[in-house]
Design an enzyme around this catalytic site. Structure first.
Site, PDB file in Angstrom:
ATOM      1  CB  THR A   1      -0.915   0.004   1.250  1.00  0.00           C
ATOM      2  OG1 THR A   1      -1.698  -1.184   1.240  1.00  0.00           O
ATOM      3  CG2 THR A   1      -1.828   1.219   1.263  1.00  0.00           C
ATOM      4  CB  VAL A   2       3.157   2.711   2.543  1.00  0.00           C
ATOM      5  CG1 VAL A   2       3.955   3.994   2.687  1.00  0.00           C
ATOM      6  CG2 VAL A   2       2.071   2.651   3.608  1.00  0.00           C
TER       7      VAL A   2
ATOM      8  CB  VAL B   1       3.294   9.405  14.328  1.00  0.00           C
ATOM      9  CG1 VAL B   1       2.174   9.906  15.238  1.00  0.00           C
ATOM     10  CG2 VAL B   1       4.276   8.563  15.126  1.00  0.00           C
TER      11      VAL B   1
ATOM     12  N   GLY C   1      -0.051   8.998   9.659  1.00  0.00           N
ATOM     13  CA  GLY C   1      -0.163   8.877   8.199  1.00  0.00           C
ATOM     14  C   GLY C   1       0.292  10.149   7.505  1.00  0.00           C
TER      15      GLY C   1
ATOM     16  CB  ILE D   1      -1.091  14.246  10.385  1.00  0.00           C
ATOM     17  CG1 ILE D   1      -2.513  13.742  10.203  1.00  0.00           C
ATOM     18  CG2 ILE D   1      -1.076  15.524  11.211  1.00  0.00           C
ATOM     19  CD1 ILE D   1      -3.194  13.374  11.522  1.00  0.00           C
TER      20      ILE D   1
ATOM     21  CD  GLU E   1      -0.192  -1.471  10.839  1.00  0.00           C
ATOM     22  OE1 GLU E   1       0.912  -1.971  10.617  1.00  0.00           O
ATOM     23  OE2 GLU E   1      -0.507  -0.339  10.420  1.00  0.00           O
TER      24      GLU E   1
ATOM     25  CG  ASP F   1      -0.884   1.348  14.384  1.00  0.00           C
ATOM     26  OD1 ASP F   1       0.132   1.102  13.718  1.00  0.00           O
ATOM     27  OD2 ASP F   1      -1.552   2.398  14.251  1.00  0.00           O
TER      28      ASP F   1
ATOM     29  CE  LYS G   1       0.172   4.894  13.681  1.00  0.00           C
ATOM     30  NZ  LYS G   1      -1.173   4.653  13.151  1.00  0.00           N
TER      31      LYS G   1
HETATM   32  P1  NDP Z   1       1.777  -3.915   2.848  1.00  0.00           P
HETATM   33  O1  NDP Z   1       1.641  -5.247   3.447  1.00  0.00           O
HETATM   34  O2  NDP Z   1       0.701  -3.425   1.946  1.00  0.00           O
HETATM   35  O3  NDP Z   1       3.159  -3.795   2.052  1.00  0.00           O
HETATM   36  C1  NDP Z   1       4.348  -4.442   2.420  1.00  0.00           C
HETATM   37  C2  NDP Z   1       5.019  -4.931   1.154  1.00  0.00           C
HETATM   38  O4  NDP Z   1       6.298  -5.451   1.476  1.00  0.00           O
HETATM   39  C3  NDP Z   1       4.216  -6.060   0.492  1.00  0.00           C
HETATM   40  O5  NDP Z   1       4.183  -5.878  -0.910  1.00  0.00           O
HETATM   41  C4  NDP Z   1       5.025  -7.279   0.887  1.00  0.00           C
HETATM   42  O6  NDP Z   1       4.878  -8.361  -0.026  1.00  0.00           O
HETATM   43  C5  NDP Z   1       6.428  -6.707   0.837  1.00  0.00           C
HETATM   44  N1  NDP Z   1       7.392  -7.550   1.522  1.00  0.00           N
HETATM   45  C6  NDP Z   1       7.199  -8.427   2.542  1.00  0.00           C
HETATM   46  N2  NDP Z   1       8.352  -9.012   2.873  1.00  0.00           N
HETATM   47  C7  NDP Z   1       9.293  -8.512   2.046  1.00  0.00           C
HETATM   48  C8  NDP Z   1      10.678  -8.754   1.870  1.00  0.00           C
HETATM   49  N3  NDP Z   1      11.349  -9.620   2.644  1.00  0.00           N
HETATM   50  N4  NDP Z   1      11.335  -8.080   0.909  1.00  0.00           N
HETATM   51  C9  NDP Z   1      10.683  -7.199   0.128  1.00  0.00           C
HETATM   52  N5  NDP Z   1       9.373  -6.942   0.225  1.00  0.00           N
HETATM   53  C10 NDP Z   1       8.677  -7.578   1.181  1.00  0.00           C
HETATM   54  O7  NDP Z   1       1.966  -2.891   4.047  1.00  0.00           O
HETATM   55  P2  NDP Z   1       1.663  -1.331   4.063  1.00  0.00           P
HETATM   56  O8  NDP Z   1       2.164  -0.710   2.822  1.00  0.00           O
HETATM   57  O9  NDP Z   1       0.265  -1.098   4.474  1.00  0.00           O
HETATM   58  O10 NDP Z   1       2.552  -0.871   5.305  1.00  0.00           O
HETATM   59  C11 NDP Z   1       3.958  -0.813   5.219  1.00  0.00           C
HETATM   60  C12 NDP Z   1       4.476  -0.159   6.490  1.00  0.00           C
HETATM   61  O11 NDP Z   1       3.934   1.159   6.596  1.00  0.00           O
HETATM   62  C13 NDP Z   1       4.046  -0.863   7.777  1.00  0.00           C
HETATM   63  O12 NDP Z   1       5.050  -0.696   8.725  1.00  0.00           O
HETATM   64  C14 NDP Z   1       2.807  -0.096   8.209  1.00  0.00           C
HETATM   65  O13 NDP Z   1       2.592  -0.169   9.578  1.00  0.00           O
HETATM   66  C15 NDP Z   1       3.196   1.306   7.790  1.00  0.00           C
HETATM   67  N6  NDP Z   1       2.096   2.223   7.546  1.00  0.00           N
HETATM   68  C16 NDP Z   1       1.023   1.839   6.815  1.00  0.00           C
HETATM   69  C17 NDP Z   1       0.010   2.729   6.539  1.00  0.00           C
HETATM   70  C18 NDP Z   1      -1.184   2.360   5.741  1.00  0.00           C
HETATM   71  O14 NDP Z   1      -2.096   3.199   5.639  1.00  0.00           O
HETATM   72  N7  NDP Z   1      -1.252   1.170   5.150  1.00  0.00           N
HETATM   73  C19 NDP Z   1       0.072   4.108   7.036  1.00  0.00           C
HETATM   74  C20 NDP Z   1       1.278   4.425   7.784  1.00  0.00           C
HETATM   75  C21 NDP Z   1       2.236   3.504   8.015  1.00  0.00           C
HETATM   76  P3  NDP Z   1       3.749  -9.503   0.305  1.00  0.00           P
HETATM   77  O15 NDP Z   1       2.442  -8.776   0.337  1.00  0.00           O
HETATM   78  O16 NDP Z   1       3.865 -10.464  -0.810  1.00  0.00           O
HETATM   79  O17 NDP Z   1       4.129 -10.071   1.630  1.00  0.00           O
HETATM   80  N1  HSE Z   2      -2.988   0.687  10.529  1.00  0.00           N
HETATM   81  C1  HSE Z   2      -2.632   2.053  10.765  1.00  0.00           C
HETATM   82  C2  HSE Z   2      -3.860   2.840  11.099  1.00  0.00           C
HETATM   83  C3  HSE Z   2      -1.940   2.609   9.556  1.00  0.00           C
HETATM   84  O1  HSE Z   2      -4.959   2.349  10.831  1.00  0.00           O
HETATM   85  O2  HSE Z   2      -3.755   3.940  11.627  1.00  0.00           O
HETATM   86  C4  HSE Z   2      -1.419   4.007   9.744  1.00  0.00           C
HETATM   87  O3  HSE Z   2      -0.360   4.037  10.645  1.00  0.00           O
END
Ligand code: NDP
Ligand code: HSE
Length: 403
Positions: free
Chosen positions: A11-12, A127, A129, A131, A185, A196, A200
């Site tokens: 996602t991110v 922390v 997103g 903001i 998450e 979570d 934060k």
């Molecule tokens: P996702 O699960 O959507 O993305 C993580 C990505 O990393 C997936 O594509 C996953 O692949 C890949 N991955 C897993 N293991 C490995 C590896 N060993 N090497 C390379 N790539 C790998 O998570 P998010 O994007 O939602 O979140 C990422 C981080 O950001 C987390 O720490 C989350 O807490 C934080 N965050 C998320 C927010 C949100 O709104 N989603 C907001 C703010 C922070 P696969 O899916 O195949 O495992």
């Molecule tokens: N899972 C977290 C939330 C993502 O819902 O706030 C943003 O840190």
């Protein structure tokens, strides 16, 4: 040229690639040297992605490429992400992260490693997103002694509470929507059980007070215990139920930090924060109260914060930032048991039994309440006092009022 590598195209990470691409022209006007996305590391293949030629599967390609200036870690968790972050910093690369679990657990070590290597470790997106909160806290509010931080820090739980109340969705339906929107998450119990938000508030407390605050030091309660009956009772007396993370400066350099559902008065701006939005109220001894508000999760809002860190580094890739906090201590965090507040209680008892136990109280009403159920607001009490007073009442819910 400032070369960027993204670790984790979820996602991110995919949002970061999109923002770097869509807003590339704008970004390049704001930095001395153009920012270019050079690599994306993921375990999966993305053959249909416009970024397909950039994908690699071996982290050492990024680690050993001297052209890579900034590594963006958006994998999540504190295992492989910790290894890659350590290796990237040790290889002299700046690291930007959205990973609050990693920052909250290993932030002190990683900041010190970055300082030793003369690079930066930035995590604005960890922390709130999208903001802007961490940089304002440490830069714009630097003149203040921060006395208190209090916020709605989790988008998923705020979304669930709002959708249950406003659209009548069940907990599971609301959670499914949050997951479909990319807010939750990987293991959504991290959201629902408050972990979570705990991570934060640890980061906010560390930045505010200069000491590492470990998540296992912070009492944490999530939203599983919040029922629609509680929501209705709260509403009847002009309150909303919100999951809050709080950190309050205490004498002798101690911190009271905790995460728990609270009743928040309709007069408090935090009560109007709905859906995926987060809000963080910061109190400084010079500025008074300041509030930060915006989307707390989601692909592009979070990418906005990540890319802002990349831009900050790109303005001067050789400028190392000093570590923003030092080690913590086992006795740093004191329990919220010391705080006095009013309490919301829902119990299987009569109003008379409640009065006999708690003294003066404000009874609450809701339509369709079972005969044996009583809900009320107590007078000011500490946690131990309210728990002792109500121990014979068959308590179903017990939440603090944010006074
Ligand atoms: P996702 O699960 O959507 O993305 C993580 C990505 O990393 C997936 O594509 C996953 O692949 C890949 N991955 C897993 N293991 C490995 C590896 N060993 N090497 C390379 N790539 C790998 O998570 P998010 O994007 O939602 O979140 C990422 C981080 O950001 C987390 O720490 C989350 O807490 C934080 N965050 C998320 C927010 C949100 O709104 N989603 C907001 C703010 C922070 P696969 O899916 O195949 O495992
Ligand atoms: N899972 C977290 C939330 C993502 O819902 O706030 C943003 O840190």
């Amino acid at each position: 040229m400032v070369n960027v590598a993204i670790l984790g195209f979820g996602t991110v990470g995919s949002g970061v690639a999109e923002v770097l691409s869509t807003n590339g022209g704008l970004i390049d006007q704001r930095v001395p040297n153009p920012v270019r996305l050079k690599y994306i590391l993921d375990v999966r293949d993305f053959p249909d992605s416009p970024f397909a030629p950039l994908f690699v599967k071996d982290f050492s390609v990024i680690e050993q490429d001297p052209e890579v200036d900034v590594v963006v870690e958006t994998i999540g968790g504190a295992t492989i992400a910790l290894d890659f972050t350590r290796r990237a910093l040790a290889a002299g690369k700046n690291v930007v992260s959205s990973n609050k679990e990693l920052v909250a657990t290993h932030g002190c070590e990683l900041l010190q490693l970055a300082q030793r290597e003369g690079v930066s470790y930035l995590f604005e997106a960890s922390v709130g997103g999208g903001i802007p909160i961490l940089r304002p806290l440490t830069a714009c509010l630097a003149a203040n002694e921060i006395t208190q931080v209090c916020g709605i820090l989790n988008g998923t739980t705020n979304y669930i509470l709002t959708r249950m109340i406003k659209a009548g969705l069940t907990f599971d339906q609301a959670l499914k929507e949050a997951q479909d929107n990319g807010y939750a998450e990987r293991d959504p119990s991290a959201d629902v059980d408050g972990h979570d938000a705990c991570r934060k508030i640890c980061i906010l407390a560390a930045l505010s007070y200069g000491r590492h605050v470990r998540p296992d030091q912070v009492p944490t309660q999530g939203i599983r215990g919040v029922s629609l009956a509680d929501v209705a009772y709260a509403d009847s007396c002009g309150y909303k139920i919100k999951l809050l993370g709080r950190a309050i400066r205490q004498p002798e350099d101690k911190i009271c930090a905790f995460v728990a559902p609270h009743l928040v008065s309709d007069e408090n701006p935090l009560s109007g924060v709905e859906d995926v939005f987060n809000a963080i109220s910061v109190t400084g001894n010079a500025v008074g109260d300041v509030m930060f508000y915006g989307r707390g999760a989601g692909k592009l809002p979070t990418a906005s914060a990540v890319v802002a860190d990349v831009i900050d580094i790109a303005k001067d890739v050789h400028k190392a930032r000093p570590a923003q906090w030092g080690p913590g201590a086992d006795d740093l965090v004191v329990s919220d048991d010391i705080l006095t507040s009013r309490w919301y209680v829902r119990a299987d008892c009569s109003v008379e039994q409640a009065r006999a136990a708690c003294g003066e109280l404000q009874p609450l009403a809701r339509g369709g309440a079972p005969k044996e159920e009583t809900a009320f607001l107590t007078g000011p009490m500490t946690g131990p006092q309210v728990r002792k007073a109500t121990e014979g009442l068959q308590v179903q819910s017990l939440f603090r009022v944010l006074d």
